[in-house]
Design a protein around this motif. Structure first.
Motif, short mmCIF file in Angstrom:
data_model
loop_
_atom_site.label_atom_id
_atom_site.label_comp_id
_atom_site.label_asym_id
_atom_site.label_seq_id
_atom_site.Cartn_x
_atom_site.Cartn_y
_atom_site.Cartn_z
N VAL A 1 -0.46 -13.93 -8.37
CA VAL A 1 -0.22 -14.89 -7.30
C VAL A 1 1.27 -15.23 -7.26
O VAL A 1 1.88 -15.51 -8.28
CB VAL A 1 -1.08 -16.16 -7.49
CG1 VAL A 1 -0.70 -17.24 -6.49
CG2 VAL A 1 -2.56 -15.82 -7.38
N GLY A 2 1.85 -15.15 -6.07
CA GLY A 2 3.27 -15.45 -5.91
C GLY A 2 4.19 -14.28 -6.23
O GLY A 2 5.41 -14.40 -6.16
N LYS A 3 3.61 -13.13 -6.56
CA LYS A 3 4.40 -11.94 -6.87
C LYS A 3 4.04 -10.83 -5.88
O LYS A 3 3.02 -10.88 -5.23
CB LYS A 3 4.12 -11.48 -8.31
CG LYS A 3 4.50 -12.51 -9.34
CD LYS A 3 4.21 -12.02 -10.74
CE LYS A 3 4.77 -13.01 -11.73
NZ LYS A 3 3.78 -13.62 -12.55
N ARG A 4 4.92 -9.84 -5.79
CA ARG A 4 4.67 -8.68 -4.93
C ARG A 4 3.93 -7.61 -5.73
O ARG A 4 4.46 -7.10 -6.72
CB ARG A 4 5.98 -8.09 -4.41
CG ARG A 4 6.72 -8.94 -3.41
CD ARG A 4 8.08 -8.35 -3.05
NE ARG A 4 9.00 -8.46 -4.20
CZ ARG A 4 9.45 -7.43 -4.91
NH1 ARG A 4 9.14 -6.19 -4.60
NH2 ARG A 4 10.24 -7.62 -5.96
N VAL A 5 2.72 -7.28 -5.30
CA VAL A 5 1.95 -6.21 -5.93
C VAL A 5 2.17 -4.94 -5.10
O VAL A 5 2.00 -4.96 -3.88
CB VAL A 5 0.44 -6.55 -5.95
CG1 VAL A 5 -0.35 -5.41 -6.58
CG2 VAL A 5 0.19 -7.86 -6.67
N THR A 6 2.56 -3.87 -5.78
CA THR A 6 2.73 -2.59 -5.10
C THR A 6 1.89 -1.54 -5.81
O THR A 6 2.05 -1.32 -7.00
CB THR A 6 4.20 -2.14 -5.08
OG1 THR A 6 5.00 -3.18 -4.52
CG2 THR A 6 4.37 -0.87 -4.26
N THR A 7 1.00 -0.92 -5.04
CA THR A 7 0.19 0.19 -5.56
C THR A 7 0.79 1.48 -5.02
O THR A 7 1.72 1.47 -4.21
CB THR A 7 -1.27 0.06 -5.09
OG1 THR A 7 -1.33 0.27 -3.68
CG2 THR A 7 -1.86 -1.30 -5.46
N ILE A 8 0.23 2.59 -5.43
CA ILE A 8 0.73 3.88 -4.93
C ILE A 8 0.65 3.95 -3.40
O ILE A 8 1.50 4.54 -2.76
CB ILE A 8 -0.01 5.06 -5.60
CG1 ILE A 8 0.68 6.37 -5.25
CG2 ILE A 8 -1.47 5.04 -5.27
CD1 ILE A 8 0.18 7.55 -6.03
N GLU A 9 -0.36 3.27 -2.83
CA GLU A 9 -0.49 3.27 -1.38
C GLU A 9 0.68 2.57 -0.70
O GLU A 9 0.98 2.83 0.46
CB GLU A 9 -1.80 2.57 -0.96
CG GLU A 9 -3.06 3.30 -1.36
CD GLU A 9 -3.63 2.86 -2.71
OE1 GLU A 9 -4.81 3.16 -2.97
OE2 GLU A 9 -2.90 2.25 -3.51
N GLY A 10 1.35 1.67 -1.40
CA GLY A 10 2.46 0.91 -0.83
C GLY A 10 3.82 1.52 -1.05
O GLY A 10 4.83 1.01 -0.53
#
Length: 174
Positions: free
Chosen positions: A69-78
């Motif tokens: 929460v409050g952070k940028r989550v980046t997966t391979i899709e992103g």
């Protein structure tokens, strides 16, 4: 008791209702239908579940969703959107662009079964953000010595992974 949590995943705001201690991986896969991060070992020992949290690799299988929460989550899709934003590409160009790490994986024909590869690419993106022109020793170190554990590939595509990271580094510096 389920709690409403606001997440930023691959540049989009997401609201999920879940227990705060639910592993981030379960929310990404089951609630948000992002299948890139995979459940490998479930104890942060293989790297198949790796995602970026504010640009730092984390193992989503042991990371509580509340930590994101409050952070940028980046997966391979992103990853394509990350690259498009970095290069200031138009929306049309961004829609048909892969991140150089993803393209290098294709060009070097890295995956065999492919199960671990999304985590491997996440680790490569983090490495290249910190070390734009890594040596072979630095690449090996990033995949084997960075806590919590090494990234594991049952198919043994490690040589191709090194080649792909070097190719991506060249493409990103061009």
């Amino acid at each position: 008791m389920a709690t409403e949590l606001a997440l930023s995943v691959n540049g989009a705001k997401q609201a999920v209702s879940t227990e705060p201690e639910t592993p981030l991986l379960f929310v990404l896969r089951n609630e948000l239908k992002l299948t890139g991060p995979r459940l490998g070992c479930g104890i942060a020992q293989c790297g198949a579940c790796a995602v970026l949290l504010d640009g730092e690799e984390v193992r989503a299988c042991i990371t509580p969703v509340s930590y994101a929460v409050g952070k940028r989550v980046t997966t391979i899709e992103g990853l394509p959107a990350v690259w498009a934003a970095e290069k200031h590409l138009s929306e049309a160009d961004a829609a048909k662009t892969l991140h150089p790490v993803q393209q290098a994986w294709i060009d070097e024909q890295v995956p065999q079964c492919g199960y671990c590869q999304s985590g491997m690419m996440i680790a490569a993106v983090e490495l290249l953000a910190k070390t734009p022109n890594p040596t072979v020793a630095q690449i090996k170190d990033a995949f084997t010595n960075k806590p919590p554990s090494p990234h594991l590939c049952r198919c043994g595509t490690y040589a191709a992974i090194i080649d792909a990271v070097q190719r991506a580094a060249k493409a990103m510096s061009a």
